[in-house]
Design a protein around this motif. Structure first.
Motif, PDB file in Angstrom:
ATOM      1  N   PHE A  86       0.562   4.701   1.862  1.00 46.42           N
ATOM      2  CA  PHE A  86      -0.142   5.364   2.951  1.00 46.42           C
ATOM      3  C   PHE A  86       0.026   6.871   2.783  1.00 46.42           C
ATOM      4  O   PHE A  86       1.156   7.365   2.635  1.00 46.42           O
ATOM      5  N   TYR A 116       0.820  -1.206   0.000  1.00 42.55           N
ATOM      6  CA  TYR A 116       0.000   0.000   0.000  1.00 42.55           C
ATOM      7  C   TYR A 116       0.856   1.259   0.000  1.00 42.55           C
ATOM      8  O   TYR A 116       1.984   1.266   0.505  1.00 42.55           O
ATOM      9  N   GLU A 171      -5.450   5.186   1.840  1.00 42.53           N
ATOM     10  CA  GLU A 171      -4.483   4.220   1.335  1.00 42.53           C
ATOM     11  C   GLU A 171      -4.778   3.888  -0.119  1.00 42.53           C
ATOM     12  O   GLU A 171      -5.934   3.895  -0.544  1.00 42.53           O
TER      13      GLU A 171
END
Length: 244
Positions: A144, A142, A152
């Motif tokens: 962030f 991911y 995300e």
């Protein structure tokens, strides 16, 4: 899904010890599966120099490609983090060169991505922007983004990515363009200017409608530029992975 603990376990395979996620669903997108070894009965000769195997000339399998070689053609032991090996493993000359080049990404660029950079982020066609820190998650799955808000972006759901450089905008020549981060081809890669931003199109979880995300370097532009350059290398690595 990004909040699920990413436990690790030590497993032994024919190729060596590997430290892998307990749940295979949380594998790093940069990881590669171990190859199937070419069966011994199907390789009476070295697949590089054509030397015939006998009691003296033993067969060795490259841990990266799975092909069969003599000791001379498969003698190098090189770290292979993309397959989560704990120790350096035996690889053929061709594969060892590829693995050595990838080590720079793991030693340098990956650390930059995990450290993050600060950007002015704009979602969709909104005229509102927010200063946010963007970093790669520890499991590499991911992006962030943290500011006053948090959201995300899962790498596997990115459909297109452009790394923008100083003085350019999407569509101009000096843009590094990928039609699909994981499945597409590298369309163009031009220019040597400093990276200044990134334009993403991705599908949020539970949606089939693409969302646009634009990021422009903020505050420490040098750190942001290094982060974008590292993201560019990460995208290249993911593209190559589709053929391995």
């Amino acid at each position: 899904m990004s909040s699920v603990p990413d436990g690790k376990k030590l497993v032994r395979s024919p190729s060596g010890l590997r430290m892998v996620p307990e749940n295979g669903a949380f594998n790093s997108p940069f990881s590669l599966d171990e190859p199937q070894w070419v069966p011994d009965k199907e390789c009476p000769r070295c697949m590089q120099c054509d030397t015939k195997f006998d009691f003296i000339r033993r067969k060795h399998h490259c841990r990266r490609c799975g092909r069969c070689f003599c000791d001379k053609c498969c003698s190098k032991k090189v770290a292979l983090p993309r397959m989560c090996f704990v120790d350096p493993v035996r690889q053929c000359a061709e594969c060892s060169l590829v693995s050595q080049k990838e080590l720079e990404f793991y030693d340098k660029q990956l650390k930059v991505l995990l450290g993050g950079g600060t950007f002015v982020v704009t979602l969709g066609t909104s005229d509102k922007s927010e200063t946010m820190t963007c970093r790669l998650s520890n499991n590499h799955r991911y992006l962030f983004l943290d500011g006053e808000s948090h959201f995300e972006v899962e790498l596997s759901r990115i459909s297109s990515m452009q790394i923008l450089t100083d003085g350019t905008s999407p569509g101009e020549e000096d843009v590094h363009t990928y039609t699909s981060l994981l499945d597409g081809l590298c369309v163009s890669e031009g220019g040597t200017s400093r990276a200044s931003g990134m334009l993403l199109h991705y599908k949020p979880m539970g949606s089939q409608d693409a969302q646009q995300l634009q990021m422009e370097a903020a505050e420490d532009k040098k750190v942001a530029s290094l982060w974008l350059a590292a993201m560019h290398k990460a995208a290249k690595l993911l593209h190559v992975a589709r053929d391995q």
